[in-house]
Design a protein around this motif. Sequence first.
Motif, PDB file in Angstrom:
ATOM      1  N   THR A 134       0.883  -1.253   0.047  1.00  0.00           N
ATOM      2  CA  THR A 134       0.015   0.123   0.004  1.00  0.00           C
ATOM      3  C   THR A 134       0.921   1.297  -0.110  1.00  0.00           C
ATOM      4  O   THR A 134       0.272   2.178  -0.275  1.00  0.00           O
ATOM      5  N   SER A 135       2.094   1.077   0.429  1.00  0.00           N
ATOM      6  CA  SER A 135       3.060   2.403   0.296  1.00  0.00           C
ATOM      7  C   SER A 135       3.589   2.806  -1.235  1.00  0.00           C
ATOM      8  O   SER A 135       4.090   3.691  -1.400  1.00  0.00           O
ATOM      9  N   GLY A 136       3.301   1.616  -1.995  1.00  0.00           N
ATOM     10  CA  GLY A 136       3.970   1.478  -3.269  1.00  0.00           C
ATOM     11  C   GLY A 136       2.902   2.350  -4.360  1.00  0.00           C
ATOM     12  O   GLY A 136       1.576   2.617  -3.847  1.00  0.00           O
ATOM     13  N   ALA A 137       3.226   2.094  -5.684  1.00  0.00           N
ATOM     14  CA  ALA A 137       2.275   2.871  -6.571  1.00  0.00           C
ATOM     15  C   ALA A 137       1.944   1.517  -7.497  1.00  0.00           C
ATOM     16  O   ALA A 137       1.766   2.040  -8.894  1.00  0.00           O
ATOM     17  N   SER A 138       1.692   0.594  -7.219  1.00  0.00           N
ATOM     18  CA  SER A 138       1.129  -0.837  -8.107  1.00  0.00           C
ATOM     19  C   SER A 138      -0.074  -1.242  -7.657  1.00  0.00           C
ATOM     20  O   SER A 138      -0.267  -1.637  -6.421  1.00  0.00           O
ATOM     21  N   GLN A 176       1.091   0.572 -12.621  1.00  0.00           N
ATOM     22  CA  GLN A 176       2.299   0.906 -11.890  1.00  0.00           C
ATOM     23  C   GLN A 176       2.592   2.473 -12.540  1.00  0.00           C
ATOM     24  O   GLN A 176       2.484   2.945 -13.525  1.00  0.00           O
ATOM     25  N   THR A 177       3.067   3.308 -11.247  1.00  0.00           N
ATOM     26  CA  THR A 177       3.634   4.763 -11.657  1.00  0.00           C
ATOM     27  C   THR A 177       4.636   4.574 -12.890  1.00  0.00           C
ATOM     28  O   THR A 177       5.607   3.734 -12.685  1.00  0.00           O
ATOM     29  N   GLY A 178       4.586   5.422 -13.950  1.00  0.00           N
ATOM     30  CA  GLY A 178       5.406   5.312 -15.034  1.00  0.00           C
ATOM     31  C   GLY A 178       5.608   4.047 -15.839  1.00  0.00           C
ATOM     32  O   GLY A 178       6.476   4.054 -16.545  1.00  0.00           O
ATOM     33  N   LEU A 179       4.614   3.178 -15.624  1.00  0.00           N
ATOM     34  CA  LEU A 179       4.915   1.961 -16.553  1.00  0.00           C
ATOM     35  C   LEU A 179       3.462   1.512 -17.008  1.00  0.00           C
ATOM     36  O   LEU A 179       2.590   1.489 -16.285  1.00  0.00           O
ATOM     37  N   ALA A 180       3.351   1.113 -18.449  1.00  0.00           N
ATOM     38  CA  ALA A 180       2.043   0.881 -18.779  1.00  0.00           C
ATOM     39  C   ALA A 180       2.274  -0.579 -19.524  1.00  0.00           C
ATOM     40  O   ALA A 180       3.250  -1.110 -19.836  1.00  0.00           O
ATOM     41  N   THR A 181       1.125  -1.465 -18.845  1.00  0.00           N
ATOM     42  CA  THR A 181       1.387  -2.899 -19.229  1.00  0.00           C
ATOM     43  C   THR A 181       0.120  -3.298 -20.098  1.00  0.00           C
ATOM     44  O   THR A 181      -0.973  -2.679 -20.204  1.00  0.00           O
ATOM     45  N   ASN A 182       0.121  -4.244 -20.809  1.00  0.00           N
ATOM     46  CA  ASN A 182      -0.708  -4.791 -21.574  1.00  0.00           C
ATOM     47  C   ASN A 182      -1.590  -5.746 -21.060  1.00  0.00           C
ATOM     48  O   ASN A 182      -1.216  -6.194 -19.913  1.00  0.00           O
ATOM     49  N   ASP A 183      -2.899  -5.688 -21.139  1.00  0.00           N
ATOM     50  CA  ASP A 183      -4.023  -6.219 -20.524  1.00  0.00           C
ATOM     51  C   ASP A 183      -3.698  -7.880 -20.770  1.00  0.00           C
ATOM     52  O   ASP A 183      -3.151  -8.136 -21.749  1.00  0.00           O
ATOM     53  N   GLN A 184      -3.944  -8.735 -19.932  1.00  0.00           N
ATOM     54  CA  GLN A 184      -3.898  -9.949 -19.840  1.00  0.00           C
ATOM     55  C   GLN A 184      -5.330 -10.487 -20.264  1.00  0.00           C
ATOM     56  O   GLN A 184      -6.100 -10.290 -19.504  1.00  0.00           O
ATOM     57  N   TRP A 185      -5.361 -11.553 -20.821  1.00  0.00           N
ATOM     58  CA  TRP A 185      -6.789 -12.324 -20.898  1.00  0.00           C
ATOM     59  C   TRP A 185      -6.686 -13.812 -20.699  1.00  0.00           C
ATOM     60  O   TRP A 185      -5.839 -14.383 -20.964  1.00  0.00           O
TER      61      TRP A 185
END
Length: 134
Positions: free
Chosen positions: A81-85, A115-124
């Motif tokens: 909870t202290s992170g940004a993910s 995540q802050t500063g990181l974009a990830t693809n959706d997983q299906w």
Amino acid sequence: MGLSFMQETDDNDNQSTSYAFVTKMGVGKGSSLMYEFGQVASLAKDADQATTEQYMLLQNHIYISRGLYFLTTYQQYIADTSGASETHKFAPGIQYFPMQRVEIRADIATIKTYQTGLATNDQWIYTGQVHLWF
């Protein structure tokens, strides 16, 4: 409604405290809504500060006809909870009880991690299950 609480210390003096709140209620004829929220705080023996994980689950069962339900599950998980993910999962599906002791279930889920500063693809994820009780 329910509450759970657990506090433990392992052989290495690592400590954890967890709790959860759960509620499920009937809605209309044969349908239901369930909500769960939980948190786990872990403190390693040589750490200065505890790490706190958090999760939330929301699920409904919508009655279609005898033995057939449409269900939707939404989950949120935060590893620290202290992170940004954080991770979100959304999964609609069908649950069918064709006869006693038999359940057939099919889901399609999408999972997204932010995540802050990181974009990830959706997983299906596509899931099919058959449960037999004997």
